[in-house]
Structure formats: C-alpha cells, structure tokens
Motif scaffolding. Structure first.
Motif, PDB file in Angstrom:
ATOM      1  N   ILE A   1      -7.605  -2.928  -9.248  1.00 64.21           N
ATOM      2  CA  ILE A   1      -6.605  -2.657  -7.844  1.00 64.21           C
ATOM      3  C   ILE A   1      -6.570  -1.326  -7.293  1.00 64.21           C
ATOM      4  N   ARG A   2      -8.298  -0.866  -7.276  1.00 60.96           N
ATOM      5  CA  ARG A   2      -8.857  -0.297  -6.776  1.00 60.96           C
ATOM      6  C   ARG A   2      -9.055  -1.106  -5.363  1.00 60.96           C
ATOM      7  N   LYS A   3      -9.750  -1.753  -5.323  1.00 55.70           N
ATOM      8  CA  LYS A   3      -9.479  -3.313  -4.854  1.00 55.70           C
ATOM      9  C   LYS A   3      -8.626  -3.095  -3.797  1.00 55.70           C
ATOM     10  N   GLN A   4      -7.845  -3.939  -4.169  1.00 58.02           N
ATOM     11  CA  GLN A   4      -6.548  -3.816  -3.665  1.00 58.02           C
ATOM     12  C   GLN A   4      -6.194  -2.444  -2.709  1.00 58.02           C
ATOM     13  N   LEU A   5      -6.227  -0.801  -3.160  1.00 57.18           N
ATOM     14  CA  LEU A   5      -5.769   0.243  -2.277  1.00 57.18           C
ATOM     15  C   LEU A   5      -7.032  -0.020  -1.889  1.00 57.18           C
ATOM     16  N   GLU A   6      -8.275   0.180  -1.159  1.00 55.01           N
ATOM     17  CA  GLU A   6      -9.327   0.581  -0.848  1.00 55.01           C
ATOM     18  C   GLU A   6      -8.435   0.974   0.418  1.00 55.01           C
ATOM     19  N   GLY A   7      -7.925   0.032   1.053  1.00 53.72           N
ATOM     20  CA  GLY A   7      -7.310   0.608   2.284  1.00 53.72           C
ATOM     21  C   GLY A   7      -5.905   1.801   2.296  1.00 53.72           C
ATOM     22  N   GLY A   8      -5.721   1.591   1.614  1.00 50.99           N
ATOM     23  CA  GLY A   8      -4.440   3.125   1.005  1.00 50.99           C
ATOM     24  C   GLY A   8      -3.232   1.847   0.995  1.00 50.99           C
ATOM     25  N   LEU A   9      -2.169   3.207   0.409  1.00 55.03           N
ATOM     26  CA  LEU A   9      -1.179   2.083   0.672  1.00 55.03           C
ATOM     27  C   LEU A   9       0.153   2.823   0.864  1.00 55.03           C
ATOM     28  N   ASN A  10       0.670   1.242   1.531  1.00 61.99           N
ATOM     29  CA  ASN A  10       1.579   2.143   2.745  1.00 61.99           C
ATOM     30  C   ASN A  10       2.989   1.713   2.113  1.00 61.99           C
ATOM     31  N   SER A  11       3.455   3.378   2.541  1.00 60.46           N
ATOM     32  CA  SER A  11       5.033   3.331   2.269  1.00 60.46           C
ATOM     33  C   SER A  11       5.934   3.922   3.179  1.00 60.46           C
TER      34      SER A  11
END
Length: 77
Positions: free
Chosen positions: A62-72
């Motif tokens: 999950i940390r690897k997936q969210l390295e660039g941030g979370l778009n919301s």
C-alpha cells in the motif's frame, strides 16, 4: 407586569438538545483537514492471528501504491 410563559418538559429537552448540538458543531466543522489517514484492523493474537501474518507485506504494498499521493476530489493528499 409580564406574563410568564410555561415551558413543558418536551420543549425544555428539545431546547437543551439543540443547544448541545450547536455547541458541538464548531469542533466538528473545524476538524476537516487535508490530512488523510488510512488504517486497518488486523488480528495479532488469538485464534485468528494467522490472518495477520501478511500484514507487513500489505503495508509495504500500500505504501508503494501511495508514494505519489492519493488523488481525491481533484486534489492530491
């Protein structure tokens, strides 16, 4: 001489509930921030502890997936 108005128990309770709700609103309204917290609950002991063995792998993924941030909502957190 002024006329005293009588208050029923129901109107007193309704007024008290409204006042309590109004006092509780500022902390709720100001609690919104740009910080997003993501978490999960996992068993670490007991009969379901074996389901928690993959926790570290999941957290790393999950940390690897969210390295660039979370778009919301058009913004990145």
């Amino acid at each position: 001489m002024t006329k005293l108005t009588s208050f029923s128990r129901r109107s007193f309770l309704a007024g008290t509930a409204a006042a309590t709700g109004a006092l509780a609103m500022p902390p709720i309204a100001t609690a919104a921030s740009k910080k997003v917290r993501i978490g999960f609950i996992s068993p670490l002991s007991g009969p379901r502890a074996s389901f928690g063995t993959s926790d570290q792998w999941m957290v790393d993924s999950i940390r690897k997936q969210l390295e660039g941030g979370l778009n919301s909502g058009g913004s990145t957190h």
